[in-house]
Design a protein around this motif. Structure first.
Motif, PDB file in Angstrom:
ATOM      1  N   LEU A  25      25.788   9.511 -15.320  1.00 38.92           N
ATOM      2  CA  LEU A  25      26.635  10.406 -16.113  1.00 38.92           C
ATOM      3  C   LEU A  25      28.089  10.077 -15.808  1.00 38.92           C
ATOM      4  N   VAL A  44      25.430   7.995 -19.962  1.00 41.31           N
ATOM      5  CA  VAL A  44      25.841   9.012 -20.934  1.00 41.31           C
ATOM      6  C   VAL A  44      27.283   9.379 -20.617  1.00 41.31           C
ATOM      7  N   SER A  50      30.238  12.069 -20.920  1.00 42.21           N
ATOM      8  CA  SER A  50      30.476  13.497 -21.137  1.00 42.21           C
ATOM      9  C   SER A  50      31.948  13.740 -21.440  1.00 42.21           C
ATOM     10  N   PRO A  73      25.680   6.929 -25.549  1.00 39.67           N
ATOM     11  CA  PRO A  73      25.488   8.325 -25.968  1.00 39.67           C
ATOM     12  C   PRO A  73      26.554   9.244 -25.382  1.00 39.67           C
ATOM     13  N   ARG A 133      27.876  13.334 -24.714  1.00 42.78           N
ATOM     14  CA  ARG A 133      27.619  14.765 -24.622  1.00 42.78           C
ATOM     15  C   ARG A 133      28.966  15.470 -24.656  1.00 42.78           C
ATOM     16  N   PHE A 160      29.756  22.463 -18.786  1.00 43.07           N
ATOM     17  CA  PHE A 160      28.449  22.618 -18.151  1.00 43.07           C
ATOM     18  C   PHE A 160      28.242  24.013 -17.581  1.00 43.07           C
ATOM     19  N   PHE A 178      22.354  20.445 -14.536  1.00 43.25           N
ATOM     20  CA  PHE A 178      22.212  19.364 -15.520  1.00 43.25           C
ATOM     21  C   PHE A 178      21.817  18.059 -14.824  1.00 43.25           C
ATOM     22  N   GLU A 194      18.228  16.417 -15.784  1.00 46.40           N
ATOM     23  CA  GLU A 194      18.265  15.153 -16.519  1.00 46.40           C
ATOM     24  C   GLU A 194      17.941  13.951 -15.631  1.00 46.40           C
TER      25      GLU A 194
END
Length: 258
Positions: free
Chosen positions: A9, A33, A35, A49, A51, A55, A64, A68
């Motif tokens: 992340l 990913v 964020s 990807p 997000r 949070f 999270f 995940e």
């Protein structure tokens, strides 16, 4: 049987986060990913990807990470995103996930610079003084309201998002733009607008350093807001350093160079 990729992340919103995302986009060793906080309505396109949104504090981020199956966390947020960085450090501790921060070096005062260094935006507004001046605010839109208490100045505000009614002063010019900005263009803008003083966060990096170079060349003072304190965690200066760190946490595979 091949090993599963490392689940990563990236807390982003910076050029370093973008560079890291690009380097990892097609790498089979890492499933990354990105964020984003969601403060920009039209963020730059990402090759991995994304997000969007918060949070729910450190505990929410830790949840999270666990749910995940995140195996590594990289804090590549803005140097002034102190709360997010604090939450990342606490969440990594709670979830027992390795954490790395990308912390680009701050700008250093050079010969010819006329800096007035302050600790926050309220102090920056006060440092402008009682005499009316034409002020170039290059701090984004979220903190411009701190200057509402000094309405005798004329403000030129540049930001990605619209300022709206955040700065209700009689003389306000807004510029919607996204960096990078080179020194020549910045100097031309300052001359055309009649800028007398620049207000900036000490964000560091090359993308917005042009305004600092331009102010130096034009002999303009810069009210420079110092960086907030951040947690003491492992850190590197750029995406290349983060990629090197990630090699120690990724599944076997070839990580691309930044």
């Amino acid at each position: 049987m091949p090993e599963s990729p490392t689940r990563l992340l990236i807390l982003g919103g910076t050029t370093e986060a973008t560079a890291l995302a690009r380097a990892l986009a097609d790498d089979p060793a890492v499933a990354a990913v990105l964020s984003l906080a969601g403060r920009t309505s039209a963020p730059m396109a990402s090759p991995i990807p994304v997000r969007v949104g918060g949070f729910g504090g450190a505990e929410g981020l830790a949840r999270f990470l666990r749910e995940e199956g995140v195996q590594a966390l990289i804090d590549a947020t803005h140097p002034f995103a102190a709360r997010i960085s604090a939450n990342a450090a606490r969440a990594a501790e709670l979830a027992q996930v390795p954490l790395l921060a990308i912390r680009r070096p701050a700008w250093e005062r050079e010969a010819g610079d006329a800096w007035i260094e302050v600790d926050d935006m309220a102090a920056a507004a006060g440092a402008l003084g009682p005499v009316p001046r034409v002020v170039f605010l290059t701090i984004g839109r979220q903190e411009v309201s701190a200057f509402a208490g000094a309405p005798h100045h004329a403000y030129v505000v540049r930001s990605i998002e619209p300022v709206g009614d955040a700065l209700p002063v009689p003389r306000l010019t807004t510029i919607a733009a996204r960096g990078p900005f080179d020194a020549e263009a910045e100097a031309a803008l300052m001359r055309e607008a009649g800028i007398e003083v620049v207000v900036s966060k000490n964000a560091g990096g090359a993308a917005t350093q042009g305004k600092i170079v331009a102010a130096r060349r034009l002999g303009l003072p810069v009210v420079m807001v110092r960086r907030p304190a951040k947690p003491a965690v492992a850190s590197v200066a750029d995406a290349a350093g983060a990629l090197a760190w990630l090699r120690n946490h990724a599944a076997p595979g070839t990580l691309r160079r930044v």
